[in-house]
Design an enzyme around this catalytic site. Structure first.
Site, PDB file in Angstrom:
ATOM      1  N   LYS A   9       0.940  -1.119  -0.104  1.00  0.00           N
ATOM      2  CA  LYS A   9       0.001   0.169   0.039  1.00  0.00           C
ATOM      3  C   LYS A   9       0.932   1.226  -0.095  1.00  0.00           C
ATOM      4  O   LYS A   9       2.172   0.920   0.226  1.00  0.00           O
ATOM      5  CB  LYS A   9      -1.037  -0.009   1.114  1.00  0.00           C
ATOM      6  CG  LYS A   9      -1.965  -1.193   1.366  1.00  0.00           C
ATOM      7  CD  LYS A   9      -2.847  -1.188   2.687  1.00  0.00           C
ATOM      8  CE  LYS A   9      -3.944  -2.352   2.544  1.00  0.00           C
ATOM      9  NZ  LYS A   9      -4.691  -2.174   3.549  1.00  0.00           N
ATOM     10  N   TYR A  49     -12.391  -2.510  -3.169  1.00  0.00           N
ATOM     11  CA  TYR A  49     -13.033  -2.695  -2.008  1.00  0.00           C
ATOM     12  C   TYR A  49     -14.276  -2.455  -1.986  1.00  0.00           C
ATOM     13  O   TYR A  49     -15.065  -2.371  -1.039  1.00  0.00           O
ATOM     14  CB  TYR A  49     -12.443  -1.290  -1.112  1.00  0.00           C
ATOM     15  CG  TYR A  49     -11.037  -1.560  -0.634  1.00  0.00           C
ATOM     16  CD1 TYR A  49     -10.558  -2.404   0.308  1.00  0.00           C
ATOM     17  CD2 TYR A  49     -10.051  -0.548  -1.140  1.00  0.00           C
ATOM     18  CE1 TYR A  49      -9.381  -2.663   0.716  1.00  0.00           C
ATOM     19  CE2 TYR A  49      -8.704  -0.728  -0.605  1.00  0.00           C
ATOM     20  CZ  TYR A  49      -8.292  -1.662   0.211  1.00  0.00           C
ATOM     21  OH  TYR A  49      -7.079  -2.011   0.713  1.00  0.00           O
ATOM     22  N   ASN A 112      -2.091   0.078   7.162  1.00  0.00           N
ATOM     23  CA  ASN A 112      -1.625  -1.125   7.597  1.00  0.00           C
ATOM     24  C   ASN A 112      -0.682  -2.029   6.779  1.00  0.00           C
ATOM     25  O   ASN A 112      -0.692  -3.223   6.536  1.00  0.00           O
ATOM     26  CB  ASN A 112      -2.789  -2.222   7.926  1.00  0.00           C
ATOM     27  CG  ASN A 112      -3.872  -2.442   7.051  1.00  0.00           C
ATOM     28  OD1 ASN A 112      -3.618  -2.071   5.988  1.00  0.00           O
ATOM     29  ND2 ASN A 112      -4.580  -3.138   7.372  1.00  0.00           N
ATOM     30  N   HIS A 115      -1.947  -5.114   1.637  1.00  0.00           N
ATOM     31  CA  HIS A 115      -3.021  -6.014   1.401  1.00  0.00           C
ATOM     32  C   HIS A 115      -2.592  -7.362   0.910  1.00  0.00           C
ATOM     33  O   HIS A 115      -1.794  -7.747   0.134  1.00  0.00           O
ATOM     34  CB  HIS A 115      -3.879  -5.380   0.174  1.00  0.00           C
ATOM     35  CG  HIS A 115      -5.058  -6.149  -0.107  1.00  0.00           C
ATOM     36  ND1 HIS A 115      -6.181  -6.376   0.288  1.00  0.00           N
ATOM     37  CD2 HIS A 115      -4.987  -7.173  -1.488  1.00  0.00           C
ATOM     38  CE1 HIS A 115      -7.093  -7.151  -0.217  1.00  0.00           C
ATOM     39  NE2 HIS A 115      -6.435  -7.494  -1.453  1.00  0.00           N
ATOM     40  N   GLU A 126      -8.906 -10.520  -7.618  1.00  0.00           N
ATOM     41  CA  GLU A 126      -8.303  -9.464  -7.334  1.00  0.00           C
ATOM     42  C   GLU A 126      -6.994  -9.545  -8.527  1.00  0.00           C
ATOM     43  O   GLU A 126      -6.748  -8.346  -8.936  1.00  0.00           O
ATOM     44  CB  GLU A 126      -7.498  -9.118  -6.008  1.00  0.00           C
ATOM     45  CG  GLU A 126      -8.630  -8.924  -4.926  1.00  0.00           C
ATOM     46  CD  GLU A 126      -8.302  -9.163  -3.591  1.00  0.00           C
ATOM     47  OE1 GLU A 126      -7.309  -9.843  -3.241  1.00  0.00           O
ATOM     48  OE2 GLU A 126      -9.076  -8.891  -2.648  1.00  0.00           O
TER      49      GLU A 126
END
Ligand code: IDP
Length: 149
Positions: A9, A49, A112, A115, A126
Site C-alpha cells: 500500500k 474494496y 496497515n 493487502h 483481485e
C-alpha cells in the site's frame, strides 16, 4: 499452484518498506508471478474494496489507496493465500503477531502496509482486476524441487 494477490500500500512505498516486504515473501519460498508499480484510480480502488461499500471506512480507504503509487504483485506457492495472510498479520496492527509485517511495522488499521487476498476466490478476482492474463508469468524456478515433495 495456488496464487495470491499482494499489494504494498502507499505507506509501504512511502516508508521504504518495499524491498523488505518482498524479501519476506521470497524467503518463504513463494514464486513471484507478476509485479508492477501502479497509481490506482478511483474505479479500480472502488472495485477492489467493493465488499466494504457502505461502511464508514470505505471512502477513506479508497482515497488512501489512490494517494500514492502501490506495488501490485502475484505470488505463487503451496497454500499461498493463507500463508501470505500469516506473514502479513491481522488487519489491525495491534492484534497482529509480533513477527508479522503488520505486527512489526504497523500502528493503525488505516495504514496497515500491505493487502493480501483473503480466499482463493478473492485472489482470482483481485488478480483479474490488477493484471492482464499475459502479465502473469509461469516459469520454472531453481530450487522449486526443494520446497515440497
Ligand atoms: P484485510 O485488508 O486484512 O483483508 P479488510 O477487513 O478486508 O481487511 O479491510 C480492508 C482494509 O480496509 C483494511 O486493510 C484497512 O486498510 C481498511 N479498514 C478495515 N477496517 C477498518 C477500520 O475499522 N478503520 C479504518 N480502516 C479500516
Amino acid at each position: 499452484m495456488e496464487k495470491t494477490f499482494i499489494m504494498l500500500k502507499p505507506d509501504a512505498v512511502q516508508r521504504g518498506l518495499v524491498g523488505e516486504i518482498i524479501e519476506r515473501f521470497e524467503k518463504k519460498g513463494f514464486k513471484l508471478a507478476g509485479m508492477k508499480l501502479i497509481q490506482v484510480d478511483r474505479a479500480l480502488a472502488e472495485a477492489h474494496y467493493a465488499e466494504h461499500r457502505g461502511k464508514g471506512f470505505f471512502e477513506p480507504t479508497v482515497t488512501y489507496i489512490m494517494s500514492s503509487p502501490v506495488v501490485a504483485m502475484v505470488w505463487q506457492g503451496k497454500n499461498a493465500v493463507a500463508s501470505a495472510r500469516q506473514i502479513m498479520g491481522s488487519t489491525k496492527p495491534v492484534e497482529a503477531s509480533p513477527g508479522s509485517i503488520r505486527g512489526m511495522y504497523g500502528l493503525d488499521v488505516s495504514r496497515n502496509i500491505v493487502h493480501g487476498s483473503d480466499s482463493v476466490t478473492s485472489a482470482e478476482r483481485e488478480i483479474a482486476l490488477y493484471f492482464k492474463p499475459g502479465e502473469i508469468i509461469d516459469y520454472p524456478k531453481v530450487g522449486d524441487e526443494w520446497l515440497s515433495e
